[in-house]
Design a protein around this motif. Structure first.
Motif, PDB file in Angstrom:
ATOM      1  N   GLY A  32     -50.784  27.957 -25.208  1.00  0.00           N
ATOM      2  CA  GLY A  32     -49.708  27.604 -26.736  1.00  0.00           C
ATOM      3  C   GLY A  32     -49.694  28.959 -27.621  1.00  0.00           C
ATOM      4  N   ALA A  33     -48.483  27.868 -28.182  1.00  0.00           N
ATOM      5  CA  ALA A  33     -47.743  27.983 -29.322  1.00  0.00           C
ATOM      6  C   ALA A  33     -48.381  28.626 -30.030  1.00  0.00           C
ATOM      7  CB  ALA A  33     -47.263  26.718 -30.492  1.00  0.00           C
ATOM      8  N   HIS A  34     -49.635  28.038 -30.473  1.00  0.00           N
ATOM      9  CA  HIS A  34     -50.400  29.119 -31.821  1.00  0.00           C
ATOM     10  C   HIS A  34     -50.752  30.456 -31.155  1.00  0.00           C
ATOM     11  CE1 HIS A  34     -49.756  26.504 -34.674  1.00  0.00           C
ATOM     12  NE2 HIS A  34     -50.140  25.030 -34.082  1.00  0.00           N
ATOM     13  N   GLY A  35     -51.560  30.144 -29.944  1.00  0.00           N
ATOM     14  CA  GLY A  35     -52.073  31.441 -29.672  1.00  0.00           C
ATOM     15  C   GLY A  35     -50.813  33.021 -28.956  1.00  0.00           C
ATOM     16  N   GLN A  36     -49.663  32.166 -28.534  1.00  0.00           N
ATOM     17  CA  GLN A  36     -49.037  33.154 -28.555  1.00  0.00           C
ATOM     18  C   GLN A  36     -48.645  33.662 -29.937  1.00  0.00           C
ATOM     19  OE1 GLN A  36     -46.437  34.478 -26.265  1.00  0.00           O
ATOM     20  NE2 GLN A  36     -47.042  33.050 -24.593  1.00  0.00           N
ATOM     21  N   THR A  37     -48.400  32.644 -30.916  1.00  0.00           N
ATOM     22  CA  THR A  37     -47.678  33.551 -32.318  1.00  0.00           C
ATOM     23  C   THR A  37     -48.504  34.327 -32.847  1.00  0.00           C
ATOM     24  OG1 THR A  37     -46.461  31.616 -32.585  1.00  0.00           O
ATOM     25  CG2 THR A  37     -47.444  32.903 -34.406  1.00  0.00           C
ATOM     26  N   LEU A  38     -49.518  34.587 -31.889  1.00  0.00           N
ATOM     27  CA  LEU A  38     -51.098  35.144 -33.471  1.00  0.00           C
ATOM     28  C   LEU A  38     -51.323  35.875 -31.687  1.00  0.00           C
ATOM     29  CD1 LEU A  38     -53.490  31.966 -34.307  1.00  0.00           C
ATOM     30  CD2 LEU A  38     -52.707  33.600 -35.649  1.00  0.00           C
ATOM     31  N   ALA A  39     -51.100  36.153 -30.803  1.00  0.00           N
ATOM     32  CA  ALA A  39     -51.884  37.289 -29.786  1.00  0.00           C
ATOM     33  C   ALA A  39     -50.198  38.265 -29.948  1.00  0.00           C
ATOM     34  CB  ALA A  39     -51.565  36.900 -28.575  1.00  0.00           C
ATOM     35  N   GLY A  40     -48.880  37.906 -30.585  1.00  0.00           N
ATOM     36  CA  GLY A  40     -48.118  38.645 -30.654  1.00  0.00           C
ATOM     37  C   GLY A  40     -48.524  39.378 -32.195  1.00  0.00           C
ATOM     38  N   LYS A  41     -49.028  38.789 -32.774  1.00  0.00           N
ATOM     39  CA  LYS A  41     -49.566  39.448 -33.978  1.00  0.00           C
ATOM     40  C   LYS A  41     -50.248  40.733 -33.566  1.00  0.00           C
ATOM     41  CE  LYS A  41     -50.988  39.036 -38.782  1.00  0.00           C
ATOM     42  NZ  LYS A  41     -50.234  40.718 -39.202  1.00  0.00           N
ATOM     43  N   VAL A 315     -41.851  34.468 -32.327  1.00  0.00           N
ATOM     44  CA  VAL A 315     -42.603  36.183 -32.005  1.00  0.00           C
ATOM     45  C   VAL A 315     -43.189  36.825 -31.290  1.00  0.00           C
ATOM     46  CG1 VAL A 315     -42.413  38.766 -32.771  1.00  0.00           C
ATOM     47  CG2 VAL A 315     -41.590  36.499 -34.068  1.00  0.00           C
ATOM     48  N   GLY A 316     -43.393  35.960 -29.979  1.00  0.00           N
ATOM     49  CA  GLY A 316     -45.398  36.435 -28.560  1.00  0.00           C
ATOM     50  C   GLY A 316     -44.882  36.617 -27.879  1.00  0.00           C
ATOM     51  N   PHE A 317     -44.032  35.369 -26.853  1.00  0.00           N
ATOM     52  CA  PHE A 317     -43.585  35.920 -25.579  1.00  0.00           C
ATOM     53  C   PHE A 317     -44.241  36.952 -24.709  1.00  0.00           C
ATOM     54  CE2 PHE A 317     -40.180  34.569 -28.843  1.00  0.00           C
ATOM     55  CZ  PHE A 317     -39.350  33.371 -27.355  1.00  0.00           C
ATOM     56  N   LEU A 318     -45.501  36.684 -25.126  1.00  0.00           N
ATOM     57  CA  LEU A 318     -46.406  37.452 -23.925  1.00  0.00           C
ATOM     58  C   LEU A 318     -46.717  37.233 -22.272  1.00  0.00           C
ATOM     59  CD1 LEU A 318     -47.168  38.868 -26.876  1.00  0.00           C
ATOM     60  CD2 LEU A 318     -49.501  38.889 -25.734  1.00  0.00           C
ATOM     61  N   GLU A 319     -46.537  38.343 -21.421  1.00  0.00           N
ATOM     62  CA  GLU A 319     -46.757  38.642 -20.431  1.00  0.00           C
ATOM     63  C   GLU A 319     -48.533  38.547 -19.339  1.00  0.00           C
ATOM     64  OE1 GLU A 319     -42.939  36.728 -18.015  1.00  0.00           O
ATOM     65  OE2 GLU A 319     -43.207  38.833 -18.769  1.00  0.00           O
ATOM     66  N   GLY A 320     -48.344  38.976 -18.350  1.00  0.00           N
ATOM     67  CA  GLY A 320     -49.535  39.734 -17.533  1.00  0.00           C
ATOM     68  C   GLY A 320     -50.321  38.760 -17.618  1.00  0.00           C
ATOM     69  N   PRO A 323     -55.979  39.198 -20.529  1.00  0.00           N
ATOM     70  CA  PRO A 323     -55.795  39.295 -21.934  1.00  0.00           C
ATOM     71  C   PRO A 323     -55.831  41.187 -22.289  1.00  0.00           C
ATOM     72  CG  PRO A 323     -57.118  37.972 -20.563  1.00  0.00           C
ATOM     73  CD  PRO A 323     -56.904  38.449 -19.694  1.00  0.00           C
ATOM     74  N   TRP A 324     -56.161  41.731 -21.713  1.00  0.00           N
ATOM     75  CA  TRP A 324     -56.345  43.492 -22.358  1.00  0.00           C
ATOM     76  C   TRP A 324     -55.361  44.344 -21.372  1.00  0.00           C
ATOM     77  CZ3 TRP A 324     -60.390  40.698 -19.568  1.00  0.00           C
ATOM     78  CH2 TRP A 324     -59.817  41.125 -17.669  1.00  0.00           C
ATOM     79  N   ASN A 325     -54.553  43.484 -21.408  1.00  0.00           N
ATOM     80  CA  ASN A 325     -53.295  44.617 -20.868  1.00  0.00           C
ATOM     81  C   ASN A 325     -51.991  43.800 -20.764  1.00  0.00           C
ATOM     82  OD1 ASN A 325     -51.984  46.549 -20.122  1.00  0.00           O
ATOM     83  ND2 ASN A 325     -52.043  45.846 -17.412  1.00  0.00           N
ATOM     84  N   PRO A 326     -51.836  42.435 -21.994  1.00  0.00           N
ATOM     85  CA  PRO A 326     -50.533  41.902 -21.617  1.00  0.00           C
ATOM     86  C   PRO A 326     -48.673  42.878 -21.851  1.00  0.00           C
ATOM     87  CG  PRO A 326     -51.315  42.384 -24.373  1.00  0.00           C
ATOM     88  CD  PRO A 326     -52.268  43.386 -23.202  1.00  0.00           C
ATOM     89  N   THR A 327     -47.935  42.217 -21.051  1.00  0.00           N
ATOM     90  CA  THR A 327     -46.139  42.944 -21.632  1.00  0.00           C
ATOM     91  C   THR A 327     -46.175  42.156 -22.000  1.00  0.00           C
ATOM     92  OG1 THR A 327     -46.231  42.034 -19.810  1.00  0.00           O
ATOM     93  CG2 THR A 327     -46.807  43.757 -18.820  1.00  0.00           C
ATOM     94  N   PHE A 328     -44.736  42.729 -22.598  1.00  0.00           N
ATOM     95  CA  PHE A 328     -43.798  42.514 -23.794  1.00  0.00           C
ATOM     96  C   PHE A 328     -42.574  41.718 -23.362  1.00  0.00           C
ATOM     97  CE2 PHE A 328     -47.094  45.427 -25.439  1.00  0.00           C
ATOM     98  CZ  PHE A 328     -48.037  44.276 -25.500  1.00  0.00           C
ATOM     99  N   TRP A 329     -42.613  40.183 -22.610  1.00  0.00           N
ATOM    100  CA  TRP A 329     -40.655  39.991 -22.556  1.00  0.00           C
ATOM    101  C   TRP A 329     -40.166  39.752 -22.972  1.00  0.00           C
ATOM    102  CZ3 TRP A 329     -38.164  35.964 -23.463  1.00  0.00           C
ATOM    103  CH2 TRP A 329     -36.799  35.282 -23.392  1.00  0.00           C
ATOM    104  N   VAL A 330     -40.064  39.701 -24.399  1.00  0.00           N
ATOM    105  CA  VAL A 330     -38.885  39.563 -25.569  1.00  0.00           C
ATOM    106  C   VAL A 330     -38.378  40.894 -25.586  1.00  0.00           C
ATOM    107  CG1 VAL A 330     -40.123  39.467 -27.798  1.00  0.00           C
ATOM    108  CG2 VAL A 330     -38.434  38.715 -27.295  1.00  0.00           C
ATOM    109  N   GLU A 331     -39.331  42.030 -24.982  1.00  0.00           N
ATOM    110  CA  GLU A 331     -38.384  43.288 -25.346  1.00  0.00           C
ATOM    111  C   GLU A 331     -38.095  44.312 -24.622  1.00  0.00           C
ATOM    112  OE1 GLU A 331     -41.165  42.256 -27.096  1.00  0.00           O
ATOM    113  OE2 GLU A 331     -42.897  43.251 -28.614  1.00  0.00           O
ATOM    114  N   GLU A 332     -38.194  43.201 -23.569  1.00  0.00           N
ATOM    115  CA  GLU A 332     -37.723  43.871 -22.312  1.00  0.00           C
ATOM    116  C   GLU A 332     -36.446  43.708 -21.973  1.00  0.00           C
ATOM    117  OE1 GLU A 332     -37.989  42.152 -18.148  1.00  0.00           O
ATOM    118  OE2 GLU A 332     -39.665  42.950 -18.650  1.00  0.00           O
ATOM    119  N   GLN A 333     -36.268  41.741 -22.827  1.00  0.00           N
ATOM    120  CA  GLN A 333     -34.952  41.438 -23.001  1.00  0.00           C
ATOM    121  C   GLN A 333     -33.739  42.080 -23.785  1.00  0.00           C
ATOM    122  OE1 GLN A 333     -34.731  39.372 -19.923  1.00  0.00           O
ATOM    123  NE2 GLN A 333     -36.670  39.966 -20.050  1.00  0.00           N
TER     124      GLN A 333
END
Length: 367
Positions: A32-41, A315-320, A323-333
């Motif tokens: 979800g959009a809000h989950g990604q936004t909050l998780a990104g923070k 500013v979310g864009f988490l992958e993985g 949940p306790w080991n996410p990766t960060f797609w946008v930083e990679e790009q």
């Protein structure tokens, strides 16, 4: 990574500047959009012990704090990174970007906007979405210190709007300030962004968070602002638009919030950008609907590359997978694009959609 051989990419053009974005796959546990936004923070680690802060004195008697990563390769690009609204250089997305750049041999320096480094600035004014003078000041300082080193820039959210406006203001009439740039989750239309934050639900929660922080800064400087602002109007602000009308506009010479939004929105400047620039945005960004993006203008400018994903939030864009080991797609790009721009090498990936400047990446989940 050896950065000695370089190639001039500043002339742009679809036939010269090709790059491939890796397809974004939102994880099963965070769609979800809000989950990604909050998780990104909250899920981005922010180890900041390696950052060294430097205070810059400005010509108007104020100061800016910038944060340096350790030196890597003096032949590699130096990358200036700008944070979002009420952010700072130690936010998770900033630190993870610094680390991604360091992994590629590039040194990052983060810029705190006025009043955002943990110490209130001296002057009545703060910063705002269209304030490019401080960015120009920091760019000039970096260019004087590193006259031959490639300079690149990244902006997140509000910082992305400032960066795009700065690049567009310089346009083709000046030597390009940066050799390449990236802007993430940009509120291209500030009025539409303010509208989005006034909707019911979670967006009002975000707006309340920002509003409390902004009003708190006015309270911290109320002695020097009492003769500049109608403080009662500031205290009564119920929305970001109210605050911008009562404080931001008056402090920075605008007739009101709408005048500020119109003159500061980066959508008015992207057509003039003459630097290879990557734009990343999610269709489900709760801060700005995809319908408000200036798509025809972006598509018409061969210096711009837009990656538009279905999901990712703001500013979310988490992958993985966990949940306790996410990766960060946008930083990679970000790092991939800037390395490509500097080296002039074509990046290929059989699992991705080729991107050319001016193209819009569908990047749908069904690809």
């Amino acid at each position: 990574m050896d950065f000695s051989p370089t190639m001039d990419d500043t002339s742009g053009g679809r036939d010269r500047h090709t790059w491939t974005a890796r397809h974004y796959r939102p994880p099963w546990w965070l769609r979800g959009a809000h989950g990604q936004t909050l998780a990104g923070k909250f899920l981005r680690p922010a180890p900041d012990s390696m950052l060294e802060t430097e205070r810059l004195e400005t010509s108007d008697g104020d100061f800016l704090d910038i944060a340096w990563m350790p030196e890597t390769d003096p032949n590699a690009p130096l990358v200036l990174v700008l944070h979002g609204l009420e952010g700072h250089t130690r936010r998770g997305y900033m630190v993870q970007t610094f680390l991604a750049l360091a992994d590629c041999g590039m040194r990052a320096v983060g810029m705190n906007f006025r009043g955002c480094s943990g110490e209130m600035n001296r002057k009545p004014r703060f910063y705002h979405s269209g304030e490019t003078e401080d960015l120009g000041f920091v760019f000039g300082l970096l260019r004087r210190r590193f006259p031959t080193r490639p300079l690149m820039a990244i902006g997140f959210s509000l910082g992305g709007n400032i960066l795009l406006k700065f690049l567009g203001e310089r346009g083709a009439n000046d030597t390009p300030a940066f050799s390449a740039a990236v802007a993430i989750s940009v509120p291209y239309d500030l009025s539409a962004g303010a509208d989005a934050l006034e909707r019911r639900g979670m967006t009002r929660v975000y707006a309340g968070y920002f509003l409390r922080s902004l009003v708190g800064k006015v309270r911290a400087k109320k002695e020097i602002l009492a003769n500049v602002l109608d403080l009662e109007a500031v205290w009564a602000s119920a929305t970001i638009r109210d605050f911008d009308d009562a404080a931001t506009a008056k402090l920075h010479g605008f007739a009101g919030a709408e005048d500020y939004y119109h003159k500061s929105s980066s959508r008015r400047f992207v057509q003039s950008i003459r630097v290879p620039t990557l734009l990343i945005h999610a269709r489900d960004d709760p801060f700005l609907a995809a319908a408000a993006l200036p798509l025809p203008t972006i598509e018409a400018n061969s210096f711009l590359t837009l990656v538009l994903t279905d999901r990712g939030g703001h500013v979310g864009f988490l992958e993985g997978g966990l949940p306790w080991n996410p990766t960060f797609w946008v930083e990679e790009q970000i790092a991939s694009f800037l390395v490509h721009c500097h080296q002039g090498a074509s990046t290929t990936n059989p699992d991705a959609t080729p991107i050319l400047p001016g193209w819009v990446d569908p990047n749908t989940e069904n690809l």
